[in-house]
Design an enzyme around this catalytic site. Structure first.
Site, PDB file in Angstrom:
ATOM      1  N   HIS A   6      75.700  47.433  18.038  1.00  0.00           N
ATOM      2  CA  HIS A   6      74.787  48.187  18.899  1.00  0.00           C
ATOM      3  C   HIS A   6      75.060  49.688  18.781  1.00  0.00           C
ATOM      4  CE1 HIS A   6      73.788  44.319  20.602  1.00  0.00           C
ATOM      5  NE2 HIS A   6      72.999  44.864  21.529  1.00  0.00           N
ATOM      6  N   GLN A  26      43.317  25.185  60.058  1.00  0.00           N
ATOM      7  CA  GLN A  26      44.130  24.910  58.870  1.00  0.00           C
ATOM      8  C   GLN A  26      44.472  23.434  58.759  1.00  0.00           C
ATOM      9  OE1 GLN A  26      44.578  27.456  56.484  1.00  0.00           O
ATOM     10  NE2 GLN A  26      43.026  28.129  57.950  1.00  0.00           N
ATOM     11  N   GLU A  44      52.634  30.849  55.057  1.00  0.00           N
ATOM     12  CA  GLU A  44      51.536  31.264  54.183  1.00  0.00           C
ATOM     13  C   GLU A  44      50.592  32.187  54.966  1.00  0.00           C
ATOM     14  OE1 GLU A  44      47.945  29.132  51.613  1.00  0.00           O
ATOM     15  OE2 GLU A  44      48.849  28.090  53.308  1.00  0.00           O
ATOM     16  N   HIS A  45      50.162  31.722  56.131  1.00  0.00           N
ATOM     17  CA  HIS A  45      49.333  32.527  57.037  1.00  0.00           C
ATOM     18  C   HIS A  45      50.083  32.689  58.353  1.00  0.00           C
ATOM     19  CE1 HIS A  45      46.523  29.879  54.681  1.00  0.00           C
ATOM     20  NE2 HIS A  45      45.972  31.052  54.400  1.00  0.00           N
ATOM     21  N   HIS A  71      42.298  21.102  56.499  1.00  0.00           N
ATOM     22  CA  HIS A  71      42.396  21.093  55.042  1.00  0.00           C
ATOM     23  C   HIS A  71      42.930  19.778  54.507  1.00  0.00           C
ATOM     24  CE1 HIS A  71      41.404  25.078  53.456  1.00  0.00           C
ATOM     25  NE2 HIS A  71      41.936  25.612  54.534  1.00  0.00           N
ATOM     26  N   ASP A  79      40.301  33.584  54.790  1.00  0.00           N
ATOM     27  CA  ASP A  79      39.911  32.550  53.838  1.00  0.00           C
ATOM     28  C   ASP A  79      38.647  32.936  53.079  1.00  0.00           C
ATOM     29  OD1 ASP A  79      42.014  30.845  54.344  1.00  0.00           O
ATOM     30  OD2 ASP A  79      40.942  29.639  55.814  1.00  0.00           O
ATOM     31  N   TYR A 118      42.402  27.381  38.301  1.00  0.00           N
ATOM     32  CA  TYR A 118      42.167  26.023  38.796  1.00  0.00           C
ATOM     33  C   TYR A 118      41.539  26.075  40.181  1.00  0.00           C
ATOM     34  CZ  TYR A 118      42.595  21.115  39.865  1.00  0.00           C
ATOM     35  OH  TYR A 118      42.287  19.822  40.191  1.00  0.00           O
TER      36      TYR A 118
END
Length: 446
Positions: free
Chosen positions: A433, A271, A340-341, A274, A374, A126
């Protein structure tokens, strides 16, 4: 500019005190559940209806013609093509070193376990297309999948009102990478299409033959998206695998008085542009640096293109400056935040970075900004958000591989361990078993 959280002198776990975006994926999931079910039942018809409702256009077909992909690449700005080719080259170099190899372990004489790594057969990738277009995300999804050996690659990205097709740069990136199965479908309906296919259960039960616009179901869905995409991935998890429930992007910068406030402010802004929900967090033991960064934010934000969006992100509850006593406490804070970063802009930055346990990706020193990752560092920019870096990794070749064990034992190797198997089966009250082992030697006893 940034809200301040003063943790100096505190010894307790800082996790609940840190800035964090407030996203209720559960509420979003209930909102889009009817869309997912409609696509499952009615396929293409429901996908078109959802596209008309949410994207404001009614597409004639879902799959992008191969000729349109080739045309997008042919018309791509040469500078953009060169940048994408460099990004691809560096990503291939890094991800090629991640490929796992078959390993055979001899447990005992005559007894081995081999671990094979088998790629997922078909993957849906995606690529978002809301506030910005992301041809770089095509690179970050496709390259590790191709290196892993995935044979079926499908890209879904929202159609643009002007053309009814995905963004031309996204299509060009697909063509550049040799991906020719691309669909102009976005949002929750795209995730449902990838998970269930576009034929629909009703048509399948009638025995209808799929048309040439048909999207077959995938085994795994990867790639970032908005809250509706995230909610759809949650609802489809189990039907297909997913990489993660990725939320809005986030950056944390651990900095001391040696950091350049111009660099820090620029990186926080990068960032924030975004999304209004993007998180920008500074962790520092220097009040002077925090003041200087605030001043730089005021100056630099006024010079940016997306001022309103950036201001919303920087002023939101998900962003802020966290004051700490020193680098040791700063490390505890960034590990609790699990960004995340994460940028390390301190003296001895590499030594500090080596002590970090929780981050999606770590950018070390003044010359490794998040923007590099990025696009052109060679690393992957599809990374865990919302604190998930405490337990999850970013997208990699491993994301597209499955480990399968092959167990091979000789008769004697099994005989030697049979009594242990029987003992453990008896303890767990699973006598059959044990019998499955002893039955192999029953003729010898008679």
């Amino acid at each position: 500019m940034l809200t301040r959280i003063d943790l100096r002198g505190r010894k307790t776990d800082p996790r609940g005190l840190l800035p964090r975006a407030q996203l209720d994926v559960s509420v979003a999931a209930e909102t889009i559940r009817p869309v997912i079910e409609a696509v499952h039942q009615r396929g293409t018809e429901a996908i078109i209806e959802a596209t008309e409702r949410y994207d404001g256009l009614r597409p004639e077909r879902l799959r992008v013609p191969v000729a349109s992909l080739a045309e997008a690449l042919e018309q791509l700005d040469p500078a953009v093509r060169a940048a994408l080719e460099e990004s691809i080259s560096r990503a291939v170099k890094v991800h090629s070193d991640q490929r796992r190899h078959e390993v055979t372990t001899q447990v005992v004489p005559g007894g081995t376990v081999t671990e094979r790594w088998v790629p997922v057969s078909r993957v849906g990738l995606y690529v978002p297309g809301g506030l910005a277009m992301y041809p770089s995300t095509v690179v970050m999804n496709v390259v590790p999948a191709q290196v892993a050996g995935v044979e079926g690659l499908v890209v879904a990205s929202p159609p643009q009102k002007e053309t009814g097709l995905p963004d031309a740069r996204v299509m060009a990136a697909c063509a550049l990478l040799g991906v020719d199965e691309v669909y102009g479908v976005g949002g929750s309906q795209a995730i449902a299409m990838l998970a269930y296919g576009s034929q629909g259960r009703i048509a399948a039960e009638r025995g209808d033959e799929p048309d040439d616009d048909y999207c077959a179901p995938v085994d795994l869905i990867t790639g970032p998206g908005n809250v509706w995409v995230t909610a759809a991935k949650r609802l489809c998890r189990g039907v297909v695998g997913i990489d993660a429930e990725a939320g809005p992007t986030e950056i944390a910068v651990l900095a001391d008085e040696t950091a350049d406030p111009v660099h820090v402010a620029a990186d926080l802004i990068s960032q924030a542009e975004h999304d209004p929900l993007a998180a920008s967090v500074l962790v520092t033991d220097s009040v002077a640096l925090a003041d200087a960064v605030d001043a730089e934010l005021v100056r630099q934000v006024g010079e940016t293109k997306h001022t309103e969006r950036i201001l919303a992100a920087l002023r939101g509850p998900q962003s802020g400056t966290v004051l700490v006593d020193g680098i040791d406490q700063g490390l505890r804070v960034v590990d609790a935040y699990a960004a995340e970063h994460l940028e390390i802009q301190t003296r001895d930055a590499r030594a500090v970075a080596d002590r970090v346990r929780n981050a999606g990706a770590i950018f070390v020193g003044p010359w490794a900004p998040v923007s590099l990752g990025d696009y052109c560092a060679g690393s992957n920019h599809v990374l865990p958000t919302g604190g998930c870096a405490r337990h999850s990794s970013g997208l990699s070749v491993q994301s597209f591989l499955r480990g399968i064990h092959l167990i091979e034992y000789t008769q004697e190797a099994l005989r030697d361990v049979a009594h242990h198997v029987v003992t453990l089966a008896t303890v767990e009250d699973l006598p059959a078993h044990g019998q499955a082992v002893t039955a192999r030697f029953s003729r010898e006893a008679s």
